[in-house]
Design a protein around this motif. Structure first.
Motif, PDB file in Angstrom:
ATOM      1  N   THR A  50       0.637  -0.823  -0.175  1.00  0.00           N
ATOM      2  CA  THR A  50      -0.009  -0.119   0.453  1.00  0.00           C
ATOM      3  C   THR A  50       1.157   0.810   0.271  1.00  0.00           C
ATOM      4  O   THR A  50       0.541   2.681   0.249  1.00  0.00           O
ATOM      5  CB  THR A  50      -0.549   0.225   1.180  1.00  0.00           C
ATOM      6  OG1 THR A  50      -0.115   0.275   2.238  1.00  0.00           O
ATOM      7  CG2 THR A  50      -1.655  -1.091   1.336  1.00  0.00           C
ATOM      8  N   GLN A  83       0.171   5.028  -2.228  1.00  0.00           N
ATOM      9  CA  GLN A  83      -0.573   4.360  -3.727  1.00  0.00           C
ATOM     10  C   GLN A  83      -1.981   5.675  -3.111  1.00  0.00           C
ATOM     11  O   GLN A  83      -2.660   5.760  -1.718  1.00  0.00           O
ATOM     12  CB  GLN A  83      -1.072   3.624  -3.764  1.00  0.00           C
ATOM     13  CG  GLN A  83      -0.021   2.616  -4.589  1.00  0.00           C
ATOM     14  CD  GLN A  83      -0.306   1.125  -4.768  1.00  0.00           C
ATOM     15  OE1 GLN A  83      -1.523   1.274  -5.425  1.00  0.00           O
ATOM     16  NE2 GLN A  83       0.385   0.167  -4.630  1.00  0.00           N
ATOM     17  N   LEU A  89      -4.507   1.743  -5.171  1.00  0.00           N
ATOM     18  CA  LEU A  89      -4.415   0.661  -4.635  1.00  0.00           C
ATOM     19  C   LEU A  89      -5.699   0.141  -5.262  1.00  0.00           C
ATOM     20  O   LEU A  89      -5.706  -1.223  -5.298  1.00  0.00           O
ATOM     21  CB  LEU A  89      -4.879   0.765  -3.613  1.00  0.00           C
ATOM     22  CG  LEU A  89      -3.998   0.061  -2.625  1.00  0.00           C
ATOM     23  CD1 LEU A  89      -2.986  -1.269  -2.937  1.00  0.00           C
ATOM     24  CD2 LEU A  89      -4.268   0.354  -1.127  1.00  0.00           C
TER      25      LEU A  89
END
Length: 191
Positions: free
Chosen positions: A165, A168, A173
């Motif tokens: 993650t 982003q 994502l």
């Protein structure tokens, strides 16, 4: 054999099954979960919010009164109830994977997605959040690093999919997850 089981779980989740998000606090489980639920036309739940609704108090208060063990018991009860539903996206609490029972509940009840981020990224996202009892310490980054070392292998063990993650947006994502899952429609999650 594990890949065959994961593919079956994915097909089940795409039909009327469940997606469960795991990861440390600040990984984006609630935010991404809401977006993923919208894109997949599923109901969204956050296990921490369910625990708070059932008790009528915030999680820090539960920790103060019952300690972490009391909270973890309540968390297991909530996970058991939520995992028995169909067609949901569930954001779990960061420590849900500590319990073997919880890992079994999650694994049996849906397709598990681990939102993985470095302790430094997690610290940047949570450093001003006073609602994180485990980070109310003199060195929250050290605590996150310690929690990461303990929990990362547990997240990996239960995960059907691991997604980084770091750096982003929620939308990108979610789109990345949908693409990996070969989701048929790619509704965007506007923020």
């Amino acid at each position: 054999m594990k890949d065959i089981n994961r593919n079956k779980k994915l097909l089940d989740a795409m039909a009327s099954g469940n997606f469960f998000l795991v990861g440390l606090m600040g990984a984006g489980k609630t935010t991404v979960g809401r977006c993923l639920a919208k894109a997949t036309h599923k109901e969204f739940y956050d296990s921490d919010h369910i625990v708070e609704a059932r008790t009528g108090v915030r999680i820090p208060t539960i920790f103060d009164i019952e300690g972490e063990q009391g909270f973890r018991q309540r968390e297991t009860e909530a996970l058991r109830a939520l995992a028995s539903q169909r067609g949901i996206v569930l954001a779990t609490g960061g420590g849900a994977v500590i319990s073997e029972e919880n890992r079994q509940i999650l694994s049996a009840g849906g397709y598990v997605i681990y939102l993985r981020a470095s302790p430094e990224d997690l610290y940047a996202r949570t450093k001003h959040d006073k609602n994180r009892p485990l980070l109310q310490t003199a060195d929250p980054l050290a605590r996150l690093t310690e929690l990461f070392a303990i929990r990362d292998p547990l997240y990996h063990a239960v995960a059907d999919l691991v997604v980084d993650t770091s750096r982003q947006s929620v939308n990108s994502l979610t789109q990345q997850i949908l693409k990996i899952l070969n989701w048929p429609d790619n509704d965007h999650c506007e923020r």
